[in-house]
Structures are given as C-alpha cells and as structure tokens.
Design an enzyme around this catalytic site. Sequence first.
Site, PDB file in Angstrom:
ATOM      1  N   ASP A   1       0.833  -1.210   0.000  1.00  0.00           N
ATOM      2  CA  ASP A   1       0.000   0.000   0.000  1.00  0.00           C
ATOM      3  C   ASP A   1       0.870   1.264   0.000  1.00  0.00           C
ATOM      4  O   ASP A   1       1.732   1.432   0.862  1.00  0.00           O
ATOM      5  CB  ASP A   1      -0.867  -0.086   1.271  1.00  0.00           C
ATOM      6  CG  ASP A   1      -1.700   1.146   1.556  1.00  0.00           C
ATOM      7  OD1 ASP A   1      -1.837   1.991   0.660  1.00  0.00           O
ATOM      8  OD2 ASP A   1      -2.243   1.238   2.673  1.00  0.00           O
TER       9      ASP A   1
ATOM     10  N   HIS B   1      -3.778   4.135   6.769  1.00  0.00           N
ATOM     11  CA  HIS B   1      -2.683   3.693   5.895  1.00  0.00           C
ATOM     12  C   HIS B   1      -1.320   3.973   6.515  1.00  0.00           C
ATOM     13  O   HIS B   1      -1.143   4.946   7.254  1.00  0.00           O
ATOM     14  CB  HIS B   1      -2.783   4.400   4.540  1.00  0.00           C
ATOM     15  CG  HIS B   1      -4.071   4.154   3.828  1.00  0.00           C
ATOM     16  ND1 HIS B   1      -4.248   3.096   2.959  1.00  0.00           N
ATOM     17  CD2 HIS B   1      -5.258   4.810   3.873  1.00  0.00           C
ATOM     18  CE1 HIS B   1      -5.498   3.129   2.498  1.00  0.00           C
ATOM     19  NE2 HIS B   1      -6.118   4.155   3.031  1.00  0.00           N
TER      20      HIS B   1
END
Length: 575
Positions: free
Chosen positions: A214, A388
């Site tokens: 990610d 994130h």
Amino acid sequence: MQAQAQAERKPQQRRRAAKNQVVKPSVKVYFLGGLNEVGKNFTLFECENDMVIVDCGMAFPDGDMLGVDLVLPDFTFVERNADRIRGIVITHGHEDHIGALPYLLKRVNLPVYATRLTVGLIEGKLKEHGLTGKVKLNVVKPGGAVQLGCMKVEFIHVNHSIPDAVGFAIHSPAGVIVHTGDFKIDSTPAQGEMIDLARFAELGKKGVLALMADSTNAERPGYTKTEKMVDNSFESLFQRAENNRIIIATFASNISRVQQIINCAVRFGRKVALSGRSMLNVMGIAVELGYLDVPEGVLIDIDLLNRYPKEKVVLVTTGSQGEPMSALARMAFADHRKVEVGPGDFIIISARPIPGNEKTVGNVVDELLKRGCEVVYESMYEVHVSGHACQDELKIIHGIVKPKYFIPVHGEQKMLQKHAGVAKAMGMSSANIYIGDIGDVVEINEAFLRNAGTVPAGRVLVDGLGVGDVGSIVLRDRKHLGEDGLIVVVCTISLATGELVAGPDVVSRGFVYVRESEPLLDETKALVQDIINECAQGNIHEWGTIKTRIKDGISRLLYDRTRRSPMILPIIMEV
C-alpha cells in the site's frame, strides 16, 4: 591423459546437473486497477494456467465526469479468461475494494473468499443487485488459507480503518508473493489485535519473491498515529460540548470509529442516533455480526431525536467528504427532512478530505458556521487518524519481508514513486523495483522481473442503470453543454426544390438569454436562410451536407460575436 579425461567429464557433469535442476515457473500479475489512482483496486495473478483475482473495487467520479455515479474497472480481460479464474479474494470491506463485485458477478459467476465482516458487507451489496444466493461466498479467518488451483492464498491479519482487514501471502509454484492490502501498524488499535508482524517476518525468513504494498501514505514521514489518540480527543470534545447536541460525521465503513463514539456517548450519558443510508446499512451488519457493541437502550431512531434534550444526544452521520447528497451536506443546506442544525450544535468532522474533496468539505463547513454551529475538523483537533501506513511503517514491512522484488501499489504516481524511494533507501536495487500502470502485465521469476506487455484495462462509467453506455464522447458533449450551452435550429424545406418552407426557428439553452439577444438570434436566422438558399440553388439536397454547412456557419458567426462555442444542433424536416 588423466587430466584430459577429467576435462572432458566436467561439461557432461554440468549438463546433467542443469538437467536435474528444477526451473521454477513465472507468475504473471495483471494490473487492471488501483495504479496511478486511489480506488478501483483490481489485480489478477496467474501461474500455471490458474488465475486468482485480488480485490474488485470501484472509484467515485471526479469533477469532469458529469452525471456519472460510479467508475468501475474494465472487465474485458476477466471475461475472456473466466474459465481459468479459480476465485476472488478480498482484503477488506471498503468500496474501493468491493464496490465493483456485483457488476463483475453479474457477468461471471466466481466464488468469493473474504473475512467474516467483509462477507457480510458483500452480502449487503449483492442483495441490492438481486444476486442473493447466486454467488458462493466463503468466510476465511485471518491466519487461514484457501487453495485456488496451484496457488494457496494465506490471509494475514492487518490493521486498517475497518475491522477484519487482511493482507495476502500468495504461495505459488513460482514463489511467495506478499500483498499487504491497505494497512497500517497500530500497536493499540481501537478494535481487535495488532497487525500480525510475526507472520510477515516468518515469510521473510523463508524467502519472499515479491512484495506489493500500500502506497497511499508513502509521502508522509514517520508513523500513522494510533486510534487510541482519537479516543482522547473525543473525550475532551464531549466535555467541551457539555450543553450542546453533538453531530459527528465519519466514513460509514469506519466501524471502530463509531464504536469509539458509542463508548464515549455511554460515558457521558448520551443517546446515539445514526443518519445516512450507508451508515445504517453498515452498522446494521456490524451489530448483527458482533463487530459493534451497543449497550441496550443507547441507540435511538433519528425520528426520536427531538424528544431528548440537546445535551443528551449524539448524531453519527455520513458526509465527511462533503458529498452533495450526503446527510451532513443536506443539514448544512437546510435540506434534511429530519434534522435542522443551528446554534447549540457542536459538529465534529472525523475524517480527512480525500484529495480533490477539500473544496466541497470547505463549502459544507462554511454553511454550518453560517448557521451558528460550532465545527471541529481534522486540521484543528486530532479527531481522525489515517488507516494507511506512513514511511517508517513501510520500512518495517520492507525490512521484515525482505522481498527479492518490489511493486508499489494502491496510489497515484507520486505515491508510487515515493514508495519506490523508500524501498531504495532500504537497500533494494532499482532494477528490482517496478512502477506499473493500469493494463500492465508483469512477469516475475526467480531470475527476472519484467514487463510482459499490456491487456485491455481502463474505466467503465455507471450512470443510473446504464453501465458502460457513457463514454468519452458523451462526457465531452456534457462538458461542452455545461460550458457553452446549446443552440437548436429547426427548419422545414421543400422535398422537390430544397427551398425553405418554414422557419428557421432558433432555440437557445444555456447560451444566451433570448430576450436580451434578439439581434444576434435574428442574425443567426438570416444566416441559416442564406445557407439553405445557396444549397437549393446549387442543387444540394443531402441532409448531412446541409447540416454541416449550417453548423459551420453558425459556429463561425457566434464565436465571432460572443467568443463562445455552443453545441449547435440543426433539425431539418422535408415536406
């Protein structure tokens, strides 16, 4: 002589050794979404004629996509290879990872594998599309694995802004590929356990062929803050708003954030109401599956909100991104049927604006302030943390997984480039890093990582019930109409002579106000008369030619007079 015999034997031994050595196959990765964009995550893995799909997400339209509701990946390549696809595995239940599933499953019936909450959210989506009972949904626990053809997909628990999120270790004959999914490293998550770093490290010790990770927060240094910090912020804000009604806007899928709000409301003796269709749907599923713990009597219907004193209620709503049709935006613009906001309302926006949404969020905040509300948003207080990983967390994953190759995923180009920089800082060679684009095919082998061409990929636009019937030409026309408006010219000509029988009538929509522009429209009518007469004298009766001449003539005239280029639509009838 003996030395010569030994020299002759060595090449034969080398040939035999090479013959006995097993050459590992390659794994191919098809990027059909999620690169150079945030959203629409959709990746296909292939090894030895077996294929597996990882995630099937959608994206929301940007400002140029007028009238478009959703953006889907292009399923052309998947449909062509449906007989080789063994299943779909899903990392978590956010729309950018599950939103396109119903549209794909209407075309190809494939089994879906996901964690319990994710399956619950997928079931809700399939029900909306009339697919209940038609798709095989399989629950896999974090730590479990599923065999799909020659590939075994292992589910690894990660932290994210929704419970039950996982990364994958894809054990293929070519080697192990680790796909983190969306993740962060949170030692004190609001719900569940810390990310399973031990398993990632174990895989790293055994040898990982490639890592796909990610990149959403790859531009941000340091660590993503823990969810526990939001708890403390809510505590102090609830104290500050002691005599006010509290309204909190957050993502409908952020179940742990809603749990934090409910816990805080209970401590301060407040009732909680929910607003927004997606909020009610997701929270209903979360309560049913046990992911949301709501003490008896805390949750009330929004219709009962006004029966309680303001200081005794909390309203949790959608609209943290300023979406025009969301509950918070409706409240801000006095368009909500059940909630009217004003002085005495303490509003918390518990989300960070997605890039591109800053202006719409700002407009909603401005309207709320005009109505006398007190508004708290992320940049003022720590009422939101990202789901994130930032750079230092990414370094930890790179350090323990120790991949041979690295492909940054899930992000725009600048994010992918920054993440590649993180990998280089960790000592990885540029030759072992690949920054891809949608449609790219990457072949990965122990011996190499290389581009293996492209496949059909892109975007399919959903407008109402139409899927794919709005393309670039339609969007261009809508943009043209939105910028310069429309001129319609209607006239009737003789079938025999081609001369004008009636009209021309000129209708303006979104171009000029007719009453104030009569001289310009009269000039336009005169020009159309001249063009039709010229065509009649030149014995030109072909509609296409006449229409083209009318369009070109009017276009030149209007641009000369107004410096605008409206869409011109000539309608010719013959009698």
